[in-house]
Design an enzyme around this catalytic site. Structure first.
Site, mmCIF file in Angstrom:
data_model
loop_
_atom_site.group_PDB
_atom_site.id
_atom_site.type_symbol
_atom_site.label_atom_id
_atom_site.label_comp_id
_atom_site.label_asym_id
_atom_site.label_seq_id
_atom_site.Cartn_x
_atom_site.Cartn_y
_atom_site.Cartn_z
ATOM 1 N N SER A 165 2.798 0.217 6.353
ATOM 2 C CA SER A 165 2.650 1.591 7.079
ATOM 3 C C SER A 165 4.238 1.608 7.201
ATOM 4 O O SER A 165 5.135 1.794 6.248
ATOM 5 C CB SER A 165 2.226 1.292 8.229
ATOM 6 O OG SER A 165 1.812 2.656 8.878
ATOM 7 N N ASP A 259 -6.291 7.491 3.111
ATOM 8 C CA ASP A 259 -5.126 7.167 3.705
ATOM 9 C C ASP A 259 -4.315 8.606 3.639
ATOM 10 O O ASP A 259 -4.142 9.084 2.595
ATOM 11 C CB ASP A 259 -4.337 6.021 3.248
ATOM 12 C CG ASP A 259 -3.189 5.623 4.115
ATOM 13 O OD1 ASP A 259 -2.709 6.407 4.700
ATOM 14 O OD2 ASP A 259 -3.467 4.638 4.360
ATOM 15 N N HIS A 289 -6.463 4.266 6.857
ATOM 16 C CA HIS A 289 -5.032 3.582 7.027
ATOM 17 C C HIS A 289 -5.437 2.443 8.240
ATOM 18 O O HIS A 289 -6.091 2.712 9.161
ATOM 19 C CB HIS A 289 -4.148 4.538 7.710
ATOM 20 C CG HIS A 289 -2.914 4.115 7.914
ATOM 21 N ND1 HIS A 289 -1.774 3.835 6.876
ATOM 22 C CD2 HIS A 289 -2.054 3.574 8.937
ATOM 23 C CE1 HIS A 289 -0.586 3.581 7.234
ATOM 24 N NE2 HIS A 289 -0.755 3.442 8.429
#
Length: 333
Positions: A165, A259, A289
């Site tokens: 991330s 995502d 995510h």
């Protein structure tokens, strides 16, 4: 107008949920109960409520804490004689949250599964410390890892930079900065659904603007905290804006079908390939995510983690890959 937006958001969330892999629905519920912040007031509560997962002792993994130039690092060392390869880990959290403590269970497992030293850096967070402070800390920690390689039992020719991330975006920015300035011999780059593009102009950034996981509002708030101004972003802060990706180390990129970062990640992977960088790219169906963290024992979560392990082992152990085995599904922590 308000009523229309509410109806549209409801439909969007419903459609999103229908597309989620059924095994990942429990993790989706967790995300809905613990939404990321969209304001400074929410950020304080989000940080205060973050709890590290139970850190089970991983047999054979030694854990040590270090500080270099005020930057804390936690180093996880596997059993056996060195020198070992190393994975330099950058945690997620939107550049505004997260910590080494929260990622310790993940790093200990990664160390054991790959037979590599994992050095995790506790970089400073925005908005208190916007760009370039987190990247400065990341570079300082990486330089320390190479300078301390002999003491840590690390082979400096087999070091990967990795992150998920925001940590994936920071890892990509660090790889660019290292290519242009530091010149350390990085062997591999692992990026899990990296946060790369502050423009939010991709198809997936528009498609998933109101989903219950990391969405456009969360991302815009986080990028605003990190960049700290409305001026043009440096490519070291926003790697999607880098004009030239040639010369980066071989890479693995992973992202989910659902995502927000999906399309910017796919684009970055394609650009790496077009720049002559050996690159492996995976898009996991029905995955949002954080899916492999929320549901590591799901089929798609376990497959994602196995793909990660195999790529890192292949890159860092080379011909000795057969000496390591990837555990079966359902055993990730």
């Amino acid at each position: 107008m308000t009523t229309f937006r509410a109806v549209k958001s409801f439909r969007e969330v419903g459609s999103f949920r229908d597309r989620v892999d059924p095994e990942l629905l429990p993790g989706l519920a967790f995300s809905e109960e613990h939404p990321p912040p969209v304001s400074l007031a929410e950020l304080a509560g989000f940080r205060a409520g973050a709890e590290a997962p139970d850190t089970a002792v991983v047999p054979g993994v030694k854990v040590q804490d270090f500080v270099t130039g005020g930057v804390p690092l936690r180093v996880f060392t596997p059993s056996g004689d060195g020198p070992h390869p190393a994975i330099y880990w950058l945690h997620g959290g939107g550049m505004i949250a997260g910590s080494v403590e929260l990622d310790s269970a993940y790093c200990a497992s990664l160390c054991a599964r790959t037979g590599a030293v994992v050095a995790a850096v506790d970089y400073r967070l925005a908005p208190e410390h916007p760009f370039p402070a987190p990247l400065d800390d990341a570079l300082a920690g990486l330089q320390w890892l190479f300078a301390s390689a002999a003491d840590l039992g690390v082979d400096p020719e087999r070091v990967a930079v990795a992150g998920s991330s925001a940590g994936g975006g920071l890892a990509a920015g660090l790889a660019l900065l290292n290519r242009d300035q530091a010149g350390l011999p990085l062997a591999f780059l692992y990026l899990m659904y990296p946060m790369l593009d502050p423009t939010h102009s991709s198809g997936s950034a528009r498609e998933f603007s109101g989903i219950p996981t990391w969405n456009r509002a969360h991302s815009k708030f986080a990028w605003g905290c990190y960049l700290g101004s409305d001026g043009p972003a440096s490519p070291y802060a926003a790697p999607a804006l880098a004009e030239d990706l040639a010369g980066l180390p071989p890479a693995l990129l992973q992202t989910g079908e659902l995502d927000l970062f999906r399309d910017e990640d796919i684009s970055f992977g394609m650009r790496l390939l077009q720049a002559g960088v050996p690159t492996e790219l995976h898009v996991y169906p029905g995955a949002y995510h954080g899916f492999e963290l929320n549901c590591p024992d799901s089929s798609v979560g376990a497959r994602c983690l196995q793909d990660r392990d195999r790529a890192l082992i292949r890159a860092l152990h080379g011909s000795s890959v057969s000496a390591l085995t990837t555990p079966a599904e359902g055993t990730y922590s």
